[in-house]
Design a protein around this motif. Structure first.
Motif, PDB file in Angstrom:
ATOM      1  N   GLU A   1       3.318  15.282  -7.327  1.00 43.36           N
ATOM      2  CA  GLU A   1       2.767  16.069  -6.006  1.00 43.36           C
ATOM      3  C   GLU A   1       4.122  15.939  -5.280  1.00 43.36           C
ATOM      4  O   GLU A   1       4.471  17.246  -4.505  1.00 43.36           O
ATOM      5  CB  GLU A   1       1.746  15.361  -5.309  1.00 43.36           C
ATOM      6  N   LYS A   2       5.018  15.101  -5.281  1.00 41.35           N
ATOM      7  CA  LYS A   2       6.160  15.065  -4.225  1.00 41.35           C
ATOM      8  C   LYS A   2       7.272  14.506  -4.906  1.00 41.35           C
ATOM      9  O   LYS A   2       7.221  13.837  -6.043  1.00 41.35           O
ATOM     10  CB  LYS A   2       5.911  13.895  -2.929  1.00 41.35           C
ATOM     11  N   THR A   3       8.618  14.770  -4.677  1.00 40.60           N
ATOM     12  CA  THR A   3       9.889  14.404  -5.219  1.00 40.60           C
ATOM     13  C   THR A   3      10.074  13.093  -4.377  1.00 40.60           C
ATOM     14  O   THR A   3       9.518  12.656  -3.512  1.00 40.60           O
ATOM     15  CB  THR A   3      10.900  15.222  -4.947  1.00 40.60           C
TER      16      THR A   3
ATOM     17  N   GLN B   1       1.859   6.748  -6.622  1.00 37.19           N
ATOM     18  CA  GLN B   1       0.776   7.703  -7.202  1.00 37.19           C
ATOM     19  C   GLN B   1       1.279   9.239  -6.912  1.00 37.19           C
ATOM     20  O   GLN B   1       0.979   9.973  -7.673  1.00 37.19           O
ATOM     21  CB  GLN B   1      -0.424   7.343  -6.315  1.00 37.19           C
ATOM     22  N   LEU B   2       2.174   9.367  -5.845  1.00 30.79           N
ATOM     23  CA  LEU B   2       2.468  10.665  -5.390  1.00 30.79           C
ATOM     24  C   LEU B   2       3.515  11.042  -6.551  1.00 30.79           C
ATOM     25  O   LEU B   2       3.349  12.308  -6.900  1.00 30.79           O
ATOM     26  CB  LEU B   2       3.071  10.721  -3.897  1.00 30.79           C
TER      27      LEU B   2
ATOM     28  N   ASP C   1       0.871  -1.477  -0.007  1.00 31.64           N
ATOM     29  CA  ASP C   1      -0.089   0.100  -0.018  1.00 31.64           C
ATOM     30  C   ASP C   1       0.780   1.197   0.072  1.00 31.64           C
ATOM     31  O   ASP C   1       0.508   2.195  -0.562  1.00 31.64           O
ATOM     32  CB  ASP C   1      -0.949   0.080   1.088  1.00 31.64           C
ATOM     33  N   GLN C   2       1.852   1.162   0.864  1.00 28.75           N
ATOM     34  CA  GLN C   2       2.984   2.521   0.798  1.00 28.75           C
ATOM     35  C   GLN C   2       3.487   2.506  -0.546  1.00 28.75           C
ATOM     36  O   GLN C   2       3.706   3.587  -1.082  1.00 28.75           O
ATOM     37  CB  GLN C   2       3.934   2.271   1.830  1.00 28.75           C
ATOM     38  N   ALA C   3       3.995   1.610  -1.190  1.00 23.72           N
ATOM     39  CA  ALA C   3       4.530   1.436  -2.264  1.00 23.72           C
ATOM     40  C   ALA C   3       3.628   2.195  -3.463  1.00 23.72           C
ATOM     41  O   ALA C   3       3.968   2.812  -4.376  1.00 23.72           O
ATOM     42  CB  ALA C   3       5.239   0.206  -2.741  1.00 23.72           C
TER      43      ALA C   3
END
Length: 75
Positions: A36-38, A30-31, A23-25
């Motif tokens: 949205e994020k580096t 997705q981010l 789930d974290q991966a």
């Protein structure tokens, strides 16, 4: 080798557990894909090194980013 084969037959796997859950991966991917994020920000979010963040990104789907301040090449 016989011992490893016997352990696998019993359902055991060797090696270290992944730092990020599935789930974290997926969230990291997705981010990153949404820009949205580096990778560094994602790694900081999950408390892992940046190299681990890169290791969990899907290399098939991930589009390389252009360095800041450079425009994509025009044909």
């Amino acid at each position: 080798m016989d011992g490893l084969a016997a352990a696998r037959a019993r359902g055991r796997k060797g090696g270290r557990r992944p730092s990020l859950t599935e789930d974290q991966a997926a969230l990291a991917q997705q981010l990153y894909d949404a820009r949205e994020k580096t990778v560094q920000q994602i790694a900081d979010l999950f408390g892992v090194p940046r190299s681990t963040g890169y290791g969990h990104l899907d290399r098939e789907k991930t589009v390389p980013r252009q360095p800041k301040g450079t425009a994509p090449a025009k044909p």
